[in-house]
Write a protein that holds these residues in place. Structure first.
Motif, short mmCIF file in Angstrom:
data_model
loop_
_atom_site.label_atom_id
_atom_site.label_comp_id
_atom_site.label_asym_id
_atom_site.label_seq_id
_atom_site.Cartn_x
_atom_site.Cartn_y
_atom_site.Cartn_z
N MET A 119 22.38 -13.34 26.65
CA MET A 119 22.10 -13.25 25.44
C MET A 119 22.36 -13.39 24.36
N PRO A 120 22.05 -13.60 23.12
CA PRO A 120 22.88 -13.12 21.55
C PRO A 120 21.99 -12.22 21.13
N LYS A 121 22.68 -11.82 20.14
CA LYS A 121 22.31 -10.60 19.92
C LYS A 121 20.55 -11.03 18.71
N SER A 122 19.87 -9.98 18.43
CA SER A 122 18.80 -10.51 17.78
C SER A 122 19.08 -10.82 16.63
N GLU A 123 20.49 -10.21 15.75
CA GLU A 123 20.28 -10.96 14.61
C GLU A 123 20.67 -12.64 14.36
N ASP A 124 21.22 -12.08 15.31
CA ASP A 124 21.60 -14.20 15.53
C ASP A 124 21.03 -15.53 15.41
N GLU A 126 20.79 -18.40 14.97
CA GLU A 126 21.66 -19.81 15.23
C GLU A 126 21.85 -19.56 16.66
N GLY A 127 22.87 -17.98 16.96
CA GLY A 127 22.49 -18.10 18.43
C GLY A 127 21.62 -18.62 19.46
N TRP A 128 20.19 -17.77 18.86
CA TRP A 128 19.45 -17.82 19.86
C TRP A 128 18.37 -19.00 19.53
N LYS A 129 18.64 -20.02 18.60
CA LYS A 129 17.85 -21.45 18.10
C LYS A 129 18.49 -22.19 19.36
N LYS A 130 20.43 -22.09 19.73
CA LYS A 130 20.81 -22.78 20.33
C LYS A 130 20.11 -22.22 22.43
N PHE A 131 20.12 -20.82 22.53
CA PHE A 131 20.06 -20.50 23.35
C PHE A 131 18.42 -20.68 23.75
N VAL A 157 20.92 -27.77 27.46
CA VAL A 157 19.16 -28.49 27.38
C VAL A 157 18.19 -26.90 26.85
N GLY A 158 19.02 -25.46 27.29
CA GLY A 158 18.15 -24.66 26.71
C GLY A 158 17.99 -23.43 28.24
N PHE A 159 18.16 -22.49 27.92
CA PHE A 159 17.14 -21.78 28.88
C PHE A 159 16.03 -21.25 28.49
N SER A 176 11.93 -11.56 16.26
CA SER A 176 13.25 -12.11 15.44
C SER A 176 13.00 -13.52 15.54
N VAL A 177 13.23 -13.14 17.17
CA VAL A 177 13.42 -14.73 17.47
C VAL A 177 12.20 -15.92 17.47
#
Length: 263
Positions: A119-124, A126-131, A157-159, A176-177
């Motif tokens: 799982m990306p960090k809360s402030e990431d 671009e990481g959350w979008k890809k995740f 395909v994303g989690f 945030s997400v």
């Protein structure tokens, strides 16, 4: 300090003028209680009535400003406005999902994640979008190659919003997400991956809403209504998903001015 200010700040204990030695020096540590009290009085008298903080604008979040629109949602295309019964049923189902999530949150949080889930960090952002959306949607790649059809690659395909994942997200991360995905949706098309995550994040959003979350979900509902109107092929499955999000924002989270008029 001025006498008017002193009257607004009454003394907790009576302090009379202190009889101090002639060699009293306020710059050295006090030696007696009287010297200590006198030093406090001197420091208080030197305090300005108004203090202005020096703020470095560069340290503020780049997306700190919230633009709030008072306009409602655009009406559904003719023949696609959901019935009141349908909306009430969706709210009931959503409420049951939230209750189940809250009841079993500790259980799912304790479950181990698969080794491929980071799982990306809360402030990431671009990481959350890809995740959530996967590299395929994030990079706007329309089709999978033949080799990729042989198995599921969640990086591409994303989690999915599994309970073991969303149960680990605190309210700050949920908000945030949600902000990241709504920002992405503001310029991109609606996809099933996006819809699943928006539903899950709304299910995790605690009531009463914080002002930031309140603004975000209203922005989300308005964007769904815009996409719904622009849907050229009138894909019933996609319009139903958009109707669902508008329904939950307006009727479960009490944003009634955004609700669809029953057909």
């Amino acid at each position: 300090m001025e006498s008017g200010v002193e009257e607004l700040m009454p003394r907790l204990l009576p302090v009379d003028d202190c009889d101090l030695a002639e060699d009293f020096d306020p710059t050295v540590p006090p030696r007696t209680p009287q010297e200590y009290l006198k030093r406090v009085q001197i420091e208080a008298a030197r305090c300005p009535d108004v203090v202005v903080a020096q703020i470095d604008p560069k340290k503020l979040r780049k997306k700190q400003t919230v633009n709030i629109s008072i306009s409602g949602c655009q009406p559904a295309p003719e023949g696609y406005s959901p019935t009141l019964k349908w909306q009430q049923q969706q709210v009931a189902n959503f409420s049951a999902v939230r209750q189940s999530l809250n009841k079993h949150r500790n259980h799912w949080r304790s479950q181990h994640l698969d080794s491929n889930v980071t799982m990306p960090k809360s402030e990431d952002e671009e990481g959350w979008k890809k995740f959530c959306l996967g590299e395929r949607v994030y990079s706007e790649i329309d089709a999978l190659s033949d080799n990729e059809n042989l198995g599921i690659d969640y990086i591409k395909v994303g989690f999915p919003p599994l309970l073991s994942i969303v149960s680990r997200m605190n309210q700050a991360t949920v908000t945030s997400v949600l902000e990241y995905l709504i920002s992405w949706f503001g310029e991109k098309k609606f996809t099933p991956e996006l819809g699943r995550w928006l539903y899950a994040l709304l299910a995790c959003l605690e009531k009463p809403l914080l002002p930031e979350a309140h603004s975000l979900i209203r922005q989300l509902a308005r964007r769904c209504s815009e996409v719904r109107v622009l849907e050229e092929n009138k894909n019933e499955e996609q319009i139903s998903a958009l109707n669902l999000i508008i329904c939950l924002v307006s009727r479960y989270f009490d944003q009634r001015d955004l609700a669809d008029e029953p057909s």
